[in-house]
Design a protein around this motif. Structure first.
Motif, PDB file in Angstrom:
ATOM      1  N   ARG A 223      -7.945  -7.000  -3.638  1.00  0.00           N
ATOM      2  CA  ARG A 223      -7.722  -8.344  -4.162  1.00  0.00           C
ATOM      3  C   ARG A 223      -6.348  -8.872  -3.777  1.00  0.00           C
ATOM      4  NH1 ARG A 223      -9.643  -5.872  -8.853  1.00  0.00           N
ATOM      5  NH2 ARG A 223      -7.563  -6.006  -9.769  1.00  0.00           N
ATOM      6  N   THR A 224      -6.297 -10.144  -3.486  1.00  0.00           N
ATOM      7  CA  THR A 224      -5.031 -10.816  -3.185  1.00  0.00           C
ATOM      8  C   THR A 224      -4.914 -12.078  -4.035  1.00  0.00           C
ATOM      9  OG1 THR A 224      -6.094 -12.001  -1.349  1.00  0.00           O
ATOM     10  CG2 THR A 224      -4.960  -9.945  -0.819  1.00  0.00           C
ATOM     11  N   ASP A 225      -5.473 -12.021  -5.242  1.00  0.00           N
ATOM     12  CA  ASP A 225      -5.504 -13.197  -6.104  1.00  0.00           C
ATOM     13  C   ASP A 225      -4.326 -13.237  -7.068  1.00  0.00           C
ATOM     14  OD1 ASP A 225      -6.118 -11.064  -7.696  1.00  0.00           O
ATOM     15  OD2 ASP A 225      -8.100 -11.796  -8.329  1.00  0.00           O
ATOM     16  N   GLY A 226      -3.294 -12.437  -6.787  1.00  0.00           N
ATOM     17  CA  GLY A 226      -2.137 -12.420  -7.656  1.00  0.00           C
ATOM     18  C   GLY A 226      -2.189 -11.374  -8.742  1.00  0.00           C
ATOM     19  N   SER A 227      -3.300 -10.654  -8.850  1.00  0.00           N
ATOM     20  CA  SER A 227      -3.388  -9.596  -9.856  1.00  0.00           C
ATOM     21  C   SER A 227      -2.471  -8.440  -9.467  1.00  0.00           C
ATOM     22  CB  SER A 227      -4.828  -9.094  -9.971  1.00  0.00           C
ATOM     23  OG  SER A 227      -5.281  -8.606  -8.728  1.00  0.00           O
ATOM     24  N   PRO A 228      -1.974  -7.694 -10.450  1.00  0.00           N
ATOM     25  CA  PRO A 228      -1.032  -6.613 -10.138  1.00  0.00           C
ATOM     26  C   PRO A 228      -1.706  -5.495  -9.350  1.00  0.00           C
ATOM     27  CG  PRO A 228      -1.676  -6.520 -12.443  1.00  0.00           C
ATOM     28  CD  PRO A 228      -2.227  -7.800 -11.897  1.00  0.00           C
ATOM     29  N   PRO A 229      -0.974  -4.808  -8.499  1.00  0.00           N
ATOM     30  CA  PRO A 229      -1.550  -3.688  -7.749  1.00  0.00           C
ATOM     31  C   PRO A 229      -1.874  -2.520  -8.666  1.00  0.00           C
ATOM     32  CG  PRO A 229       0.815  -3.792  -7.406  1.00  0.00           C
ATOM     33  CD  PRO A 229       0.445  -5.026  -8.190  1.00  0.00           C
ATOM     34  N   SER A 230      -2.848  -1.725  -8.255  1.00  0.00           N
ATOM     35  CA  SER A 230      -3.174  -0.519  -9.018  1.00  0.00           C
ATOM     36  C   SER A 230      -2.163   0.590  -8.763  1.00  0.00           C
ATOM     37  CB  SER A 230      -4.576  -0.021  -8.661  1.00  0.00           C
ATOM     38  OG  SER A 230      -4.622   0.433  -7.317  1.00  0.00           O
ATOM     39  N   ALA A 231      -1.447   0.497  -7.651  1.00  0.00           N
ATOM     40  CA  ALA A 231      -0.411   1.485  -7.338  1.00  0.00           C
ATOM     41  C   ALA A 231       0.587   0.876  -6.360  1.00  0.00           C
ATOM     42  CB  ALA A 231      -1.020   2.751  -6.746  1.00  0.00           C
ATOM     43  N   VAL A 232       1.833   1.267  -6.517  1.00  0.00           N
ATOM     44  CA  VAL A 232       2.879   0.919  -5.549  1.00  0.00           C
ATOM     45  C   VAL A 232       3.476   2.238  -5.065  1.00  0.00           C
ATOM     46  CG1 VAL A 232       5.052  -0.272  -5.137  1.00  0.00           C
ATOM     47  CG2 VAL A 232       3.360  -1.271  -6.693  1.00  0.00           C
TER      48      VAL A 232
END
Length: 311
Positions: free
Chosen positions: A104-113
């Motif tokens: 997703r690139t809809d502004g939701s936070p990443p599941s991991a960095v």
């Protein structure tokens, strides 16, 4: 300089390279083998590391994974996601980049960095302090465990979130420190096991190793090295060989050739001066010993490796 710092400096062929990756579900990334040690720090979220053999390793925020031998592996947020191949790092293109993983690139936070990196190492001069390590070192983020390591991770995370003037150099230095903290933590926790842990944790033998690495130009003998340890010649030779895995003078030659390789990579000093700095009065004898160890004469080795040390 202590022996761990010295041997790492001798093995390194360049600066650490790293990449910050934001991963959005579903994601699954394959990291190819690298010519050195691989690293992952989980800055945010969670995922799994899938080794070539063995069970998956669950990773959470603050966890550190070192792959001392640079083996290929997968980092996975969703095992059913399409596999994305990560390009092997080269030059500076693996530095100070921030990539957004698939999903997703809809502004939701990443599941991991993830902070992923590698430390270039001369595989022909790889020290037992690295060779004796397991395929994967996983240091979970236990509260209160290894405070310097945790502090380095916090500093790295902060520098990535708020980069400023000199961030490139700061991050490179912090990653160097992080590698030393990881190895220190490992050898402190495994100081009585097989491999180099007992040698590094033995005060007398560790002191002798420091003398060898700090003063390769000295005309060392088994007796003079034993005196540094406060042991008789015979007792020292037995103890050193048992802990280090080779006799004192064999290790002395090996370490001298490592020091010479580092000088050749990092300087333009004449071969006669290099020979003197590592304990040889004859340039001819030095060149022969170096070629036996590295498979190339000093001049040829310098021409082949000089550019690597500047990356």
């Amino acid at each position: 300089m202590d022996v761990l710092s010295q041997v790492l400096a001798a093995m390194r062929t360049g600066r650490p390279r790293f990449l910050r990756t934001e991963c959005h579900l579903p994601w699954r990334r394959h990291y190819p083998p690298v010519p050195g040690a691989g690293l992952h720090v989980i800055l945010q979220g969670s995922c799994h590391l899938i080794p070539p053999a063995g069970d998956p390793i669950e990773l959470g925020v603050g966890d550190v994974v070192l792959l001392p031998h640079g083996r290929g592996h997968e980092m996975v947020g969703d095992p059913d996601a399409p596999l994305v191949e990560v390009e092997s790092p080269s030059g500076d293109e693996f530095r100070l980049q921030q990539h957004t993983g698939p999903g997703r690139t809809d502004g939701s936070p990443p599941s991991a960095v993830l902070l992923s990196g590698m430390f270039p190492i001369d595989e022909t001069q790889c020290h037992p302090v690295v060779n004796d390590l397991p395929e994967i070192i996983h240091l979970p983020a236990h509260l209160g465990q290894h405070p310097p390591l945790r502090a380095a991770i916090d500093q790295i995370s902060g520098e990535l979130q708020h980069p400023g003037i000199g961030s490139d150099g700061v991050l490179s230095a912090l990653l160097d420190a992080l590698l030393l903290y990881i190895l220190r933590a490992w050898y402190q926790d495994h100081g009585t096991g097989p491999g180099w842990g007992p040698a590094l944790n033995d005060p007398e033998i560790s002191a002798v190793l420091c003398r060898i690495h700090n003063n390769p130009e000295r005309q060392w003998t088994v007796e003079s090295l034993g005196a540094e340890a406060g042991l008789s010649r015979a007792a020292f030779a037995r103890r050193f060989t048992a802990l280090v895995g080779q006799p004192p003078l064999s290790y002395l030659t090996w370490s001298r050739m490592g020091a010479a390789a580092q000088i050749l990579r990092d300087s333009e000093e004449p071969l006669g001066i290099v020979a003197q700095k590592v304990g040889y009065t004859s340039e001819f004898a030095f060149s022969n010993a170096f070629k036996r160890m590295h498979g190339a004469a000093p001049g040829a080795y310098r021409r082949r490796n000089r550019s690597l040390s500047l990356r």
